[in-house]
Design an enzyme around this catalytic site. Sequence first.
Site, PDB file in Angstrom:
ATOM      1  N   LYS C  78      42.135  26.346  35.917  1.00  0.00           N
ATOM      2  CA  LYS C  78      42.844  27.618  35.922  1.00  0.00           C
ATOM      3  C   LYS C  78      43.346  27.909  37.335  1.00  0.00           C
ATOM      4  CE  LYS C  78      42.163  32.508  34.598  1.00  0.00           C
ATOM      5  NZ  LYS C  78      41.202  33.526  34.140  1.00  0.00           N
ATOM      6  N   SER C 161      42.890  36.261  30.216  1.00  0.00           N
ATOM      7  CA  SER C 161      43.835  35.676  31.145  1.00  0.00           C
ATOM      8  C   SER C 161      43.774  34.158  31.230  1.00  0.00           C
ATOM      9  CB  SER C 161      43.575  36.239  32.554  1.00  0.00           C
ATOM     10  OG  SER C 161      42.304  35.809  33.026  1.00  0.00           O
ATOM     11  N   SER C 185      38.226  37.358  29.744  1.00  0.00           N
ATOM     12  CA  SER C 185      39.289  36.374  29.983  1.00  0.00           C
ATOM     13  C   SER C 185      38.924  34.928  29.668  1.00  0.00           C
ATOM     14  CB  SER C 185      39.768  36.460  31.436  1.00  0.00           C
ATOM     15  OG  SER C 185      40.630  37.557  31.582  1.00  0.00           O
TER      16      SER C 185
END
Lengths: 486, 95, 493
Positions: C78, C161, C185
């Site tokens: 990420k 996210s 997230s």
Amino acid sequence: MNDNTLIEGKNGQWEVVIGLEVHAQVSSQAKLFSGASAAFGASANAHVSMVDAAMPGMLPVINRYCVEQAVRTGLGLNAEINLVSIFDRKNYFYADLPQGYQISQYKQPIVGEGSISITLPDGTSRDIGIERLHLEQDAGKSLHDQHPSKSYIDLNRSGVALMEIVSRPDMRSADEAAAYVSKLRAILRFLGTCDGNMEQGSLRADCNVSVRRPGAELGTRTETKNLNSIRFIAQAINSEVARQVQILENGGTIEQETRLFDTSTGQTRTMRSKEDAHDYRYFPDPDLLPLNLEAAWVEDLRKNLPELPDALRARLMEQYGLSAYDASLISEDRNTAAYYEKAAAGQDAKLVANWMVVELFGALNKMGITLEESPVKAEELGQLVARISDGTISGRIAKDVFALMLESGKDADAIIEEQGFQQVSDSGAIEEMIDKVLTENADKVAEYQGGKDKLFGFFVGQVMKASQGQANPAVVNDLLKKKLQK
Amino acid sequence: MSIDKQTVARIAHLARIAVDDGAQERLKAELSGILAWVEQLNELDTSHVAPLTSVTGHALPMREDAVSDGGDADTILANAPEKAADFFVVPKVIE
Amino acid sequence: MSELLSMTAVAARAGLAQKAFSARELTEAYLKAADDTAALNVYVAMTADKARAMADASDARLAKGDARPLEGIPIGIKDMFCTEGVETTASSRILKGFVPRYESTVTARLWDAGGVMLGKLNCDEFAMGSANETSAFGAAVNPWQATSGALKGKALTPGGSSGGSAAAMAARACLLAPGTDTGGSIRQPAALCGLVGLKPTYGRCSRRGIVAFASSLDQAGPITRDVADCALMLTAMAGHDAGDSTSLSAPLPDLESALTAGVKGMRIGIPDEYTLDSMNAEIIALWQQGRAWLEDAGAQCVSVSLPHTRYALPTYYIIAPAEASSNLARYDGVRYGQRVDGATLDEMYAKTRGAGFGDEVKRRVLIGTYVLSAGYYDAYYIKAQQVRRLIQDDFAKVFQDVDALLTPSTPTPAFALGAEMDALTMYLNDVFTVPANLAGIPAISVPAGLSSEGLPLGLQLIAPAMREDQLMRGGAVLEKAAGFTHIAKGAAA
Ligand SMILES: [Mg+2]
Ligand SMILES: [Zn+2]
């Protein structure tokens, strides 16, 4: 309150109210929240870690030594130590503040209320209240004079550990403020928690100054930032007081603002970049947990504190019989006190103090050197006083010996020997001189014997003169009395 | 709490975010909506609740006082949008 | 190829150990899969050369017989994790061009465990979002597609996210993916993409080197294909870090043995307050099904009450923006990232931040600035910290009686990208996940079934602090009972 601090205005007196915020750099190797060096004087951005430059994701980890020094300083200020304290973020944008916030302590500082006793030139003492001491990060440095349209940023100081020591608004004159900073600096140096080096910025003061009619409500204050010498502190306060009094006497009002001190003019001026109303949005730093201290650990630090200026001063008075004034001068600095105690060992301690405060300090001052650089070492001053005490030289001659000691670096005995300064105590030789003086002044002898007692001093003076100061005054006195009685 | 455009402008300035007039208008409505929604917390009486400052309840760990970092200005300046010699450079600041 | 892409990390480890294939072959398969699924917009940067070099190094270790726990396993990162020498942007324009000179602790641990870095994955800007739509790179797309109903034929969100990470995992474009979870997230995108996602106890994984969103809530954790991979990956990621003052020093429980421990004798709480009026009937049915599965395996399920649950979201939307407003102050155009010039310093700041931050980030920074500002601090920020304590106390109370809680992971399955949703509606996506962040406790989402339109749905287990082992016990039971073996239509083959 002592009235002699009041300012005479055009139409009445003004009282000055001063509070100081002193930033003292903790004498640590590394920074408060990072492992970068806290040393002064490196090339730009050389002492900067990823944490200090606020790189994304970089986190603070606190330096134990800095915490310990804050607590020791608090103990040295007779202050309460808060076993739980919180680090907060003080949020504002500035070029030399990389995180966009300063990690500081707001509602729960590590040290609470304490006090400092200051001694004024007239020998009186006053207690100045300490409101708090907290730990915080220093900011970096902006250089504005390197480029016509740019400022240059050096983050070497960013994150250096500071103790912010906030006084109560208890001071009433620039002299008191100067005495407060001197005393605070002495305490920090005795503790070893800050080197107190003001030129290098290890100790800086923000001065909050207001004036009011005696007994009236507090006036609006201004804050003059970042003063880095005791002389500038006094100058800034005096110029700010004069400015405020003038404004008020002309019917104006004081604006609460931050001001800068211009060392070239000796005046304060308003900051051109008038910052809009500050809103620092303090909140507990979520990257850090509450700081918990063990009561036993604090007690241990308390037990192991060194002797501090007040205790030293009291001891000098008690142990050596010094006056309050001499004791306070000698206790200002640990090296000075150590010098004194070495010099006074086995000697007339009061006489040593007198020689040190008057002759030695005076001479060093004139030469512009420190005690550490003095050509006269402690034992040598002690030896000089010993020669006065044992009658080898008179106090008068001792001054000449001292001057030669300063000049040559030789010790007192060597100079006395070389110069033949030994005092004459041989009564035969002195009798001869007395006889000569009495013969030459037969008229005065008659007057004396007719009742004019005052002339005794004249005869002593003449004999001493004849001996070039080397006759032992006690012996001269003794023999003169006997001869004149005839 | 419904906030006005002036307030939007004030907090945008505090946060140093340029927000043009149209965006201020839009943000006024959005922020007011969010603030009104979070105000449902006022239904709770929290007068005797200590604010939570740390979720773990642990004490702050401390490190030893040793120089273990820094000493490399090039690395620190590597990503700077503007630099000169070993300095970061910004528009001139007037004190 | 497809055998290499279809196996779990645990299976791949076994295959590598038996020399059934090489780390290089496995990595090449994933690099190709990433290429094949490029339309999903999951990778924002590929590090193919680095991946090949790391895979070759793994093969050398495998040959010598000193393989580490994740030796040769291809991992997608990420973009919230700082990676040394590889551009790291948090999917924000303001960090464009930023190349960290340091590695986050979590990713460093993954590489130390033998993991192979494939590249950086898309996410919501500064992890602020629940649909991956706030990314400066544009939305990542969920490889799952609706088989019927109104959503059929529409591009769906992978959630956020960690949307790029979950979409890449579901698309089989990486084999493991660490996410970050501030309010859900990891768990919400895992649920929407048919994956396992775990948010550990606060402090379990170091935050050092992870771009901060809200420091008191942020936690990194694994996104994996199954619960066993989750145990393997968390064990590699977690551990004390002296570079993070909030890092836990207590050791992680033995997760691997927990996988087979079952739930016999465990007491599982079913919180009354997690039933929402607006909730999808399928979600309620699945929740009941989950309860039955746990009871069938020997757990005792009881209903419990967490009375302050309904205040969790508004509490979160004060605390997270407040911390973010301060954490994001460092993006000022001075030391890294993008700068928009201005005549004065303030003008440069405002233009840089005005152009560099997207709308959702601006909204949150402004809300956060407001709730901390003079005159509002007590009414908003302090109030929220007080309610946060009440929420934490609720959990502490029920955990005196039960070992874990069972809830749905999300109120709905994946929704369409570009559905004009107002901020508050979007925030509701995290209604079931946010409380665990506020309380600092661990929670896992496990894929449990498909909705009537053929989209994945997840169930969440929440455990007391430090008890990730209980998540493994319950998660493994749910996983086995659900038998979720579906593959996303858009996955690489
Ligand atoms: Mg101050
Ligand atoms: Zn300060």
